[in-house]
Write a protein that holds these residues in place. Structure first.
Motif, PDB file in Angstrom:
ATOM      1  N   ILE A   1      -2.124 -10.742   7.993  1.00 63.51           N
ATOM      2  CA  ILE A   1      -1.609  -9.526   7.335  1.00 63.51           C
ATOM      3  C   ILE A   1      -2.646  -8.969   6.360  1.00 63.51           C
ATOM      4  O   ILE A   1      -2.931  -7.770   6.332  1.00 63.51           O
TER       5      ILE A   1
ATOM      6  N   THR B   1       6.257 -10.035   5.598  1.00 61.63           N
ATOM      7  CA  THR B   1       5.499  -8.771   5.596  1.00 61.63           C
ATOM      8  C   THR B   1       5.873  -7.928   4.390  1.00 61.63           C
ATOM      9  O   THR B   1       5.000  -7.341   3.728  1.00 61.63           O
TER      10      THR B   1
ATOM     11  N   CYS C   1       4.241  -9.352   1.300  1.00 59.80           N
ATOM     12  CA  CYS C   1       2.792  -9.109   1.305  1.00 59.80           C
ATOM     13  C   CYS C   1       2.480  -7.640   0.982  1.00 59.80           C
ATOM     14  O   CYS C   1       1.620  -7.340   0.148  1.00 59.80           O
ATOM     15  N   GLU C   2       3.198  -6.735   1.637  1.00 55.19           N
ATOM     16  CA  GLU C   2       2.875  -5.308   1.520  1.00 55.19           C
ATOM     17  C   GLU C   2       3.429  -4.674   0.245  1.00 55.19           C
ATOM     18  O   GLU C   2       2.769  -3.856  -0.387  1.00 55.19           O
TER      19      GLU C   2
ATOM     20  N   GLN D   1       9.716 -13.008   9.567  1.00 50.06           N
ATOM     21  CA  GLN D   1       8.472 -12.227   9.549  1.00 50.06           C
ATOM     22  C   GLN D   1       8.620 -10.955   8.704  1.00 50.06           C
ATOM     23  O   GLN D   1       7.693 -10.550   8.002  1.00 50.06           O
ATOM     24  N   ASN D   2       9.802 -10.343   8.751  1.00 46.96           N
ATOM     25  CA  ASN D   2      10.027  -9.117   7.964  1.00 46.96           C
ATOM     26  C   ASN D   2       9.966  -9.404   6.463  1.00 46.96           C
ATOM     27  O   ASN D   2       9.402  -8.628   5.688  1.00 46.96           O
TER      28      ASN D   2
END
Length: 915
Positions: free
Chosen positions: A348, A285, A288-289, A281-282
């Protein structure tokens, strides 16, 4: 041509003239170069010039001329002369890599393209040492040389992204990987290290980053065909390196390296065997970010391109050109991530979209870029499967596309000021294009007048997108495959639509805008007779535009759609009023004459197609203005250009259909010229079918007495070609021709001409060609011609009933029933390799078929025979009446049971019996 100083000087002078803007100087120079390029040493003179000339302009011009020469002539086409002698080919391959790597970048790019073209034909079999020569250069340490090698390798290997999987392709890729994978990986690692060493040296980083971009592109191409055993050991290392690069500071984000690195991540994340690298998940994320969101932003460079280099911006945004952008790469990455992680990724980004829209709402004039990024994010999230033709074909169900359209897209387009927030206008219009299949029809109908309004926008991007969106909407299909929007639904807007489309062509930067011209063509096609009141004005504008662009044709798609629009104007008007053809001839012939006289090669095939359409509209005889052109159409020089051939054949067919008697009486001396054209075409495997089209028209339409003296020679030519070079395509065409001949002149005439060439030849043709090969004939009209012709041979040829040919009667009947009832035999012998006209390389313009100049399928036996099965039954009945008892006996003793059953069905349907 000698490799002499005198020839180098002459070549220099002509190359200079090809750069002159005056067509009177430029065109003769181009013609001269075209006339000498077949000579030995011509390409070597060009290479010498680009190496030794002191004039940089001439060096670049020589490099471009050389590349185009290679493009036209390198491929060896079966049945055509080799356009480059073997000695020149060997010399070029021996010198070009070294020359490319020692040249300035501008010339290096041209020679790199030439190597790619040569490689496509000769690598690896005929150029086995190319890879070794390139890999050895990696050791040079000179990044000008290294980048030259990488650029060449990229142009050579990028085709691996598009080619169909095959053992041959995989063998070639494996050969490349064996030689290239390790050196490329080592170069990548070394270059990454050098980036750290020179972290504060901007000029060094620029060169190193350009190397990393090319390495990324090569990695993408070599890994595209999913050969996971290569690179797999290093995949996590590659991914971590790219991920790290992409989260560095903004200094790095100013380079094209970013888009290639993101493209790399996008290609990896959608491969099932690399899914585990993204499951954390990290990691998801972070990507994505820190990778997607920052690269969705509309940057200063994007804004500059939008305003000052609109054509390039459009090409990148709409067509997905080879030049990658960070935004497009980020969009591809979102789509890739959604393949396996749609729920988490949508979650997200949903938060980001909402916050971006809120920021925009606070101060639209300042924060419009937030909304732009939000639209891009939504588009990327929602697009699961997309084609250029149909837009999005599969959407993310977690995104409400209609709600977003109503709340966030329509309001921008409804604004009275079409010049306000042009980027958001373009975003909104593009959204309509992409999601046209997901947005309900009633909303799309509301958007049509808004799009028409935006054709007036000053921004080239906005009015281009508006035209493109209208064109896409007008091609959409509804129930029963009819157009989604009817002419009646668009009719209320017809005047403003046509006015704004043609006005858009007068806006700065859009005088030859292909999207606008395509929208004009599509509007004509959809609206049909609704445009007739406007045609006098429209054809004047189209003719003026044709005259203007014919001076220097530079936009092939624009030109094609313009000719399509002209054809539609003719078709639609003359369907309602055939006499109006004269008005079109008056409007167009002056321009056409100028195009033909100035030898505007790009337009000549189009002119011939439009002239065919006009001539076919005349119902009676050929007007004198056409007959004056007829002798010129037979000039050999016109037939030398491959791109002219289909259009010229079509035009000659129109002459024969409409004016065969005039040709026979007033131009009888031209018939040998007509047959000379047939003889040239029939000798070529690529164009023999065109020769048959012409021959069939001569047989069908010319008065028999006008071709009597040539008939035997025609058959001798055909038999010579059959003997020397028999192909399936030729046999199919030959079968249609002899059956058409049989229908036109009678079965006995066919038997007599065969046996007149050589005793018993008629039997050989039946036994060796017609009976075993008739199953290969394809096409409804072609099959019908063969059926009627064979029926004549069976029932109207006395030697078939009372000579040694009688033994072939039942096998011939059996083959005819097979033609009716069995599947087409589409097998092609392994040794046959066909080259389609479109694939034939050459200096000539490739033939571009105009869809709206299309010829209606012509059935030469349509009035004579409706149902060929019934016709066979009736003809057999008539034969059995003439010789009672013989036909039933031959049928019942020799025809197989299945064929006999079919035949009984035909007799029953025709209500006849065999006596």
């Amino acid at each position: 041509m000698e490799l002499s100083d005198a020839n180098l000087q002459t070549l220099t002078e002509y190359l200079k003239k090809t750069l002159d803007p005056d067509p009177a100087i430029r065109r003769p120079a181009e013609k001269f170069l075209e006339s000498v390029e077949g000579n030995q040493n011509y390409p070597l003179l060009l290479l010498t010039l680009l190496e030794k000339s002191q004039d940089n302009v001439i060096k670049v011009c020589a490099s471009v001329t050389f590349k185009n020469y290679i493009k036209r002539n390198w491929r060896i086409v079966e049945d055509e002369p080799n356009k480059i002698c073997e000695a020149d080919r060997v010399a070029i391959k021996a010198n070009i890599v070294h020359l490319m790597l020692s040249s300035p970048e501008q010339i290096q790019k041209q020679l790199s393209d030439a190597i790619s073209i040569i490689g496509r034909e000769d690598f690896p079999q005929k150029w086995p040492d190319l890879l070794t020569e390139m890999v050895n250069r990696f050791q040079s340490g000179d990044f000008h040389v290294i980048n030259g090698v990488l650029r060449t390798a990229h142009s050579l290997f990028k085709r691996y992204r598009h080619e169909f999987k095959s053992n041959e392709l995989w063998t070639e890729i494996k050969l490349v990987l064996d030689a290239f994978a390790l050196p490329l990986t080592n170069l990548f690692k070394a270059t990454i290290e050098l980036c750290s060493t020179h972290a504060n040296d901007a000029s060094a980083l620029r060169i190193l980053f350009s190397s990393l971009i090319l390495i990324s592109k090569l990695f993408y191409s070599l890994n595209f065909q999913d050969l996971p055993e290569f690179f797999e050991d290093n995949m996590e290392t590659w991914m971590n390196n790219f991920h790290t690069l992409l989260t560095l500071d903004n200094k790095l984000l100013q380079t094209d390296l970013v888009s290639n690195a993101i493209q790399f991540l996008a290609s990896v994340c959608e491969r099932p065997h690399y899914k585990n690298l993204f499951e954390d998940q990290n990691t998801l994320t972070s990507i994505c970010e820190k990778v997607v969101v920052p690269n969705m932003e509309f940057r200063a460079a994007d804004e500059e391109a939008f305003e000052d280099n609109s054509e390039e911006y459009i090409r990148r945004d709409l067509e997905g050109s080879d030049i990658d952008t960070r935004r497009r790469a980020a969009c591809d990455l979102v789509r890739g991530l959604c393949k396996f992680f749609e729920g988490p990724v949508t979650g997200i980004f949903s938060g980001y979209v909402n916050s971006m829209l809120q920021e925009y709402a606070k101060n639209p004039s300042v924060n419009w870029k937030h909304k732009d990024a939000a639209i891009y994010l939504v588009t990327s999230l929602a697009s699961k499967a997309q084609t250029q033709k149909h837009g999005i074909t599969q959407a993310n169900e977690l995104v409400n596309l209609t709600e977003f359209f109503v709340n966030h897209i329509l309001p921008d387009l409804k604004s009275a000021n079409v010049n306000e927030f042009p980027v958001l206008k373009a975003d909104g219009i593009k959204y309509i294009m992409i999601f046209r299949n997901q947005v309900p029809k009633e909303h799309l109908l509301v958007s049509i007048p808004l799009l028409i309004n935006h054709l007036q926008a000053e921004s080239i991007v906005v009015h281009t997108y508006a035209a493109h969106a209208l064109e896409r909407l007008f091609t959409m299909r509804g129930p029963n495959n009819a157009t989604l929007f009817t002419a009646a639904e668009i009719a209320p807007f017809v005047e403003i639509l046509l006015t704004n489309l043609f006005k858009a062509l007068t806006l700065p930067g859009s005088s030859e805008n292909e999207y606008i011209m395509k929208a004009i063509m599509r509007s004509f096609s959809l609206l049909q007779e609704a445009i007739i009141p406007y045609i006098p004005t429209l054809i004047t504008q189209l003719t003026q535009k044709l005259l203007a662009v014919s001076k220097n044709p530079s936009k092939p798609h624009f030109n094609h759609y313009m000719f399509e629009a002209i054809c539609l104007s003719i078709r639609i008007t003359c369907k309602a009023n055939p006499a109006a053809v004269v008005n079109f001839e008056e409007a167009l012939f002056l321009v056409f004459t100028e195009i033909l006289q100035n030898d505007v090669q790009e337009f000549i095939p189009y002119v011939f197609q439009v002239m065919s359409l006009l001539l076919e509209t005349h119902k009676n005889d050929i007007p004198s203005s056409y007959m004056a052109l007829f002798p010129h159409l037979l000039q050999p020089v016109l037939w030398e250009r491959t791109g002219n051939i289909p259009a010229l054949v079509r035009l000659l067919q129109a002459f024969l259909e409409r004016g065969s008697n005039t040709i026979a009486s007033a131009a009888a001396d031209k018939i040998p010229g007509l047959l000379g054209v047939f003889q040239k075409l029939i000798a070529s495997k690529a164009n023999d079918h065109q020769g048959f089209y012409l021959l069939n028209s001569i047989i069908e339409h010319m008065p028999p007495e006008s071709v009597d003296q040539y008939r035997k020679q025609i058959f001798i030519l055909l038999f010579q070609r059959l003997q020397n070079s028999k192909t399936t395509k030729f046999i199919k065409s030959f079968l249609v021709f002899i059956n058409l001949y049989c229908i036109k002149y009678g079965a006995l005439a066919l038997q007599e001409i065969f046996d007149g060439i050589q005793p018993k030849m008629f039997g050989m043709v039946l036994e060796k060609i017609i009976i075993p090969e008739i199953q290969k004939v394809s096409g409804n009209v072609e099959k019908k011609i063969c059926a009627v012709g064979i029926t004549k041979l069976l029932t109207e040829c006395p030697p078939m009933m009372d000579t040694e040919y009688t033994k072939l009667w039942t096998p011939l009947l059996q083959s005819l029933i097979g033609l009716f009832e069995l599947p087409e035999d589409d097998t092609i012998p392994d040794e046959e390799h066909f080259i389609d006209i479109e694939d034939t390389p050459g200096y000539q313009t490739a033939f571009s078929q105009l869809a709206f100049a299309g010829k209606k399928e012509h059935d030469p036996v349509g009035q004579m025979v409706n149902n060929p099965k019934i016709h066979l039954a009736q003809s057999l009945h008539k034969l059995s009446t003439a010789c009672p008892g013989r036909v039933p006996s031959m049928v019942s003793t020799s025809l197989n049971a299945e064929a006999l059953q079919y035949l009984q069905g035909y007799l029953q349907a025709a209500s006849v019996t065999l006596l």
